[in-house]
Design a protein around this motif. Structure first.
Motif, short mmCIF file in Angstrom:
data_model
loop_
_atom_site.label_atom_id
_atom_site.label_comp_id
_atom_site.label_asym_id
_atom_site.label_seq_id
_atom_site.Cartn_x
_atom_site.Cartn_y
_atom_site.Cartn_z
N MET A 1 -43.92 0.70 17.24
CA MET A 1 -44.69 0.21 16.09
C MET A 1 -44.85 -1.30 16.16
O MET A 1 -44.56 -2.02 15.22
CB MET A 1 -43.97 0.61 14.79
CG MET A 1 -43.97 2.09 14.54
SD MET A 1 -45.58 2.70 14.10
CE MET A 1 -45.78 1.93 12.50
N LEU A 10 -53.87 6.53 9.84
CA LEU A 10 -54.22 7.92 10.12
C LEU A 10 -55.63 8.27 9.69
O LEU A 10 -56.42 8.81 10.44
CB LEU A 10 -53.25 8.83 9.40
CG LEU A 10 -52.09 9.31 10.24
CD1 LEU A 10 -51.28 10.28 9.43
CD2 LEU A 10 -52.62 9.95 11.50
N LYS A 18 -52.65 9.10 17.89
CA LYS A 18 -51.63 9.38 16.89
C LYS A 18 -52.10 10.47 15.93
O LYS A 18 -51.36 11.35 15.55
CB LYS A 18 -51.33 8.10 16.13
CG LYS A 18 -49.91 8.03 15.62
CD LYS A 18 -49.69 6.77 14.87
CE LYS A 18 -48.84 5.80 15.66
NZ LYS A 18 -48.83 4.47 15.00
N GLU A 22 -50.34 13.99 15.21
CA GLU A 22 -49.92 14.43 13.88
C GLU A 22 -50.52 15.78 13.54
O GLU A 22 -49.85 16.66 12.99
CB GLU A 22 -50.38 13.40 12.83
CG GLU A 22 -49.57 12.13 12.84
CD GLU A 22 -48.18 12.33 12.30
OE1 GLU A 22 -48.04 12.98 11.25
OE2 GLU A 22 -47.22 11.87 12.94
N ILE A 25 -48.73 18.50 15.37
CA ILE A 25 -47.43 18.81 14.77
C ILE A 25 -47.61 19.66 13.52
O ILE A 25 -46.95 20.68 13.34
CB ILE A 25 -46.66 17.51 14.43
CG1 ILE A 25 -46.21 16.85 15.72
CG2 ILE A 25 -45.47 17.80 13.55
CD1 ILE A 25 -45.66 15.47 15.52
N TYR B 108 -45.94 19.54 3.94
CA TYR B 108 -47.37 19.64 4.24
C TYR B 108 -48.12 20.47 3.21
O TYR B 108 -49.20 20.11 2.78
CB TYR B 108 -47.58 20.25 5.63
CG TYR B 108 -47.19 19.32 6.75
CD1 TYR B 108 -48.10 18.40 7.27
CD2 TYR B 108 -45.92 19.37 7.28
CE1 TYR B 108 -47.75 17.55 8.29
CE2 TYR B 108 -45.55 18.51 8.31
CZ TYR B 108 -46.46 17.61 8.80
OH TYR B 108 -46.11 16.76 9.82
N LEU B 204 -44.50 1.17 5.63
CA LEU B 204 -44.19 0.41 6.83
C LEU B 204 -45.05 0.87 8.01
O LEU B 204 -44.87 0.42 9.12
CB LEU B 204 -42.72 0.56 7.19
CG LEU B 204 -41.76 -0.16 6.24
CD1 LEU B 204 -40.33 0.20 6.57
CD2 LEU B 204 -41.96 -1.66 6.33
N THR B 207 -46.15 7.34 10.41
CA THR B 207 -47.01 8.50 10.19
C THR B 207 -46.21 9.55 9.45
O THR B 207 -45.00 9.40 9.26
CB THR B 207 -47.49 9.08 11.52
OG1 THR B 207 -46.34 9.50 12.24
CG2 THR B 207 -48.26 8.05 12.32
N GLN B 208 -46.88 10.64 9.09
CA GLN B 208 -46.18 11.68 8.32
C GLN B 208 -45.02 12.27 9.12
O GLN B 208 -43.92 12.46 8.62
CB GLN B 208 -47.16 12.77 7.92
CG GLN B 208 -46.57 13.69 6.88
CD GLN B 208 -47.63 14.53 6.21
OE1 GLN B 208 -48.76 14.62 6.69
NE2 GLN B 208 -47.28 15.14 5.10
N TRP B 209 -45.28 12.56 10.40
CA TRP B 209 -44.23 13.18 11.20
C TRP B 209 -43.09 12.20 11.43
O TRP B 209 -41.92 12.58 11.42
CB TRP B 209 -44.80 13.70 12.52
CG TRP B 209 -43.73 14.27 13.37
CD1 TRP B 209 -43.29 13.81 14.57
CD2 TRP B 209 -42.92 15.42 13.07
NE1 TRP B 209 -42.27 14.58 15.03
CE2 TRP B 209 -42.02 15.58 14.14
CE3 TRP B 209 -42.88 16.31 11.99
CZ2 TRP B 209 -41.08 16.62 14.16
CZ3 TRP B 209 -41.94 17.33 12.02
CH2 TRP B 209 -41.07 17.48 13.10
N GLN B 210 -43.43 10.90 11.64
CA GLN B 210 -42.37 9.90 11.80
C GLN B 210 -41.53 9.83 10.53
O GLN B 210 -40.31 9.76 10.59
CB GLN B 210 -42.98 8.53 12.08
CG GLN B 210 -43.48 8.40 13.52
CD GLN B 210 -44.31 7.16 13.72
OE1 GLN B 210 -44.91 6.63 12.78
NE2 GLN B 210 -44.36 6.69 14.96
#
Lengths: 389, 327
Positions: A1, A10, A18, A22, A25, B108, B204, B207-210
């Motif tokens: 990052m 996003l 990315k 996402e 996932i 989700y 910060l 992402t959502q998965w992070q």
């Protein structure tokens, strides 16, 4: 990052790596959840499919009535008009085949295989209904006491004890029923006045022991005594023993659901009742209980569903004889125990195997319906509480 | 009006008809509750008192020796091993699927239709009788998947590798049974993670998965552990699902194999002895039921100790986790 360019967001850049990651996932997570749901759907479909296979057991004909009763030929002695037994020229008795309606579960019988569900349903009912009644009474009363009346110190002892009971595996309760409860029931029915009551009350003894329903006398007395001792393998297993064991499984379930329902009743109702001068008892029974009644009903329904589906206790403690008798002091063969006892020796794809899947499907549909019913009632009750009605 | 209002304090000395009746009925209810407690204590006491001498005889050899002379003598060593192997494999199946499903449901699918369907299905799965899982295990895992795999790998039905009852299929069946427990507990843990943490992570640039993998899941670990411990306890106690999918009366060998010829591991294609099933067999099918009674009590005690200590661990873990969640 390290990079924080606007394009790494996003939503702003759908072509970014990315974003693809996402999405991938999220989709794989959806796939896993779908797998979980699919497995449930699969259970449902497979049972229905196998159950339908069970409908074609009898020579390819779809015939539900075979699961109710079968007409079998029974060899009977032929009698002359004067009542004496007819003999042929050699002096042998003459037999004649008469059609008889049979309600038997004899899937491995050597002549005609019989698949009547009647004795199995009687067996299940004889275990589940007394168990559900007993467990509901104890479970509901304990839940009301714990939630509304008991001092906190009492709660702190009774609640963990119930949780302990809920954690006992059903095979352990089955073993306990088989050894201790069976001995207790045997001792109890032989207490002189209980025995007297069971056997001497005119209506009761016919109900409890239909096989001994001839005129009172020493013969009937012997019959009744023998009927009381009836059991398999020298132990005194009957559906009452099974029902008491199953009640132990169901009590914590009923108590937990009922307590949740009582706790969901807003305190404003209790406060209002108390403010009007009602005692704690009056508040509990006249204000809180009516507000929670649907939740309590759900507890009873879910408890009944659990009692019907219980396997190990029933398999170990009821004696498993498939007989047509409403007497809880006689043996009975429940649906669950039948599957558990017979699937091991049934040949895959055979008549017996398919019939077992059919009764499994019946059991599944029945408990599923009870669960959905309980679930709907609980959800409605929750909504009612939320809306403050 | 002014005269009629008279304050009557309610005291313990108030012996009106109503209060006497209420005291009596309340006494009955409390008596019922204490009776239940006394019964539970007596029930557990009987098992401990009758079981402990057999378990502790000869330096606890009951815990690690094999059954001898049919099932008449010897210990429950292989049964304990089989139970542990079963719940290990079961956790391997149930934990990833359960945790990932709850992550999807909570993070989700929020309140979407799909999440409602999944949740309803999971709730109903919890109410399905355990013997129905056994039926499903036989029909789907053993006969459909197992025979299918054998067909692909070229094994015949007379000498099957997968198309027979095995610990693999027993564990898969049991995993289905405990899936709702894992899902419900993980969901609770995920929901207890404050939204502010997620927002902080996203602010910060995460992402959502992070956010899920580095912020939410680590916070939810105790809850997930609670769920797995509870499901292990359930899996160790259930017998009906494994009756036909892999449990065996009496086996000479443990269900193990050597991976690469050296590393011992559970052989998923073998049958196994299991503690609950062992109790069932001892109590109902052994040649002399009365003679093996001490062993039955002892095996019951072992099973109870295992399930209770697991439940106890879960309760403590959950209490600590709730304390932390409140902070």
């Amino acid at each position: 990052m390290t990079q924080t360019t606007p394009t790494s967001g996003l939503r702003s850049d759908k072509s970014s790596l990315k974003y693809t990651q996402e999405k991938a996932i999220e989709n794989s997570l959806l796939a896993v959840s779908t797998l979980a749901v699919l497995s449930i759907a699969l259970i449902f479909l497979l049972l229905i499919y196998q159950g339908l296979q069970g409908l074609t057991v009898f020579g390819g004909e779809t015939d539900l009535s075979q699961y109710w009763s079968a007409t079998i030929e029974k060899q009977e002695l032929v009698r002359n008009p004067d009542g004496s037994i007819k003999t042929d020229a050699d002096g042998d008795f003459v037999y004649e085949a008469n059609p008889v309606t049979s309600y038997d579960w004899q899937p491995t019988s050597s002549d005609t295989k019989k698949f009547s569900l009647v004795p199995l349903m009687i067996g299940s009912a004889k275990v589940a209904i007394p168990a559900a009644i007993l467990a509901s009474m104890v479970g509901l009363l304990v839940a009301i006491y714990l939630s509304e009346l008991a001092p906190p110190q009492v709660r702190e002892v009774v609640k963990p004890a119930l949780e302990l009971l809920a954690g006992v595996p059903s095979v352990v309760l089955g073993f306990f029923a088989l050894v201790t409860i069976a001995a207790f029931v045997q001792w109890f029915v032989h207490i002189p006045w209980v025995f007297e009551f069971l056997t001497q009350t005119p209506g009761l003894n016919r109900l409890m022991f239909p096989s001994c329903s001839f005129e009172a006398g020493p013969l009937q007395q012997t019959c009744l005594e023998r009927a009381l001792k009836l059991g398999t393998q020298g132990t005194y297993l009957n559906t009452l023993v099974g029902a008491l064991g199953v009640a132990l499984v169901v009590i914590p379930i009923v108590a937990t659901i009922a307590e949740d329902a009582l706790r969901a009743v807003p305190n404003s109702i209790r406060d209002a009742s108390m403010a009007l001068g009602a005692s704690r008892w009056q508040t509990a029974f006249n204000a809180v209980l009516p507000a929670a009644v649907s939740g309590l009903a759900a507890a009873v329904i879910l408890g009944l569903g659990r009692a019907i589906g219980e396997t190990m206790v029933v398999l170990m403690a009821t004696g498993n004889a498939s007989i047509l008798s409403g007497n809880v002091l006689e043996s009975g063969r429940a649906i669950t125990a039948t599957i558990a006892a017979e699937l091991g020796e049934a040949v895959a794809g055979g008549d017996h195997y398919n019939a077992l899947f059919f009764i499994g499907a019946v059991l599944f549909v029945f408990t599923f319906a009870l669960n959905i019913m309980g679930e709907i009632i609980i959800n409605r009750a929750r909504q009612k509480v939320r809306e403050g009605v | 009006m002014s005269e009629a209002v008279k304050y009557v304090p309610i005291s313990k000395e108030d012996l009106s008809y109503k209060s006497v009746r209420e005291t009596f009925l309340e006494g009955l209810l409390s008596g019922l509750s204490w009776l239940l407690v006394a019964f539970i204590v007596a029930f557990l006491g009987i098992i401990v008192v009758r079981g402990f001498p057999t378990v502790s005889a000869n330096g606890f050899e009951f815990l690690y020796t094999s059954p001898a002379k049919g099932l008449d003598e010897g210990g429950v060593g292989p049964a304990i091993f089989g139970t542990v192997a079963l719940v290990l494999l079961m956790t391997l199946f149930a934990l990833p699927i359960g945790v990932l499903t709850s992550v999807y449901l909570v993070e989700y699918a929020g309140g979407r239709q799909s999440s409602r369907i999944i949740r309803a299905a999971v709730n109903n799965l919890a109410g399905v009788p355990s013997i129905v899982f056994g039926l499903f295990g036989v029909a789907f895992f053993v006969l459909f998947l197992g025979r299918g795999l054998d067909g692909l790998l070229g094994y015949s039905t007379s000498d099957p590798l997968f198309g027979k009852p095995a610990i693999l299929w027993a564990a898969a069946t049991m995993a289905l049974l405990v899936l709702p427990i894992v899902i419900v507990n993980t969901e609770e843990a995920l929901l207890a993670v404050p939204v502010s943490l997620r927002q902080g992570s996203q602010a910060l640039g995460g992402t959502q998965w992070q956010t899920i993998s580095r912020v939410v899941l680590p916070q939810a670990v105790p809850g997930i552990l609670t769920g797995s411990i509870l499901s292990i306890s359930r899996g160790a106690g259930e017998v009906a699902p494994i009756l036909f999918t892999g449990a065996a009366f009496l086996l000479q060998d443990l269900p193990t194999t050597q991976v690469f010829g050296v590393v011992p591991f559970i052989d998923p294609t073998k049958q196994f002895m299991e503690l609950g099933y062992h109790i069932f067999i001892l109590a109902t099918q052994s040649s002399d039921v009365e003679k093996t009674r001490p062993a039955q009590y002892a095996a019951t005690l072992v099973l109870l100790v295992i399930t209770f200590s697991l439940n106890f661990a879960a309760i403590i873990l959950r209490a600590q986790f709730r304390k932390r969640a409140i902070r």
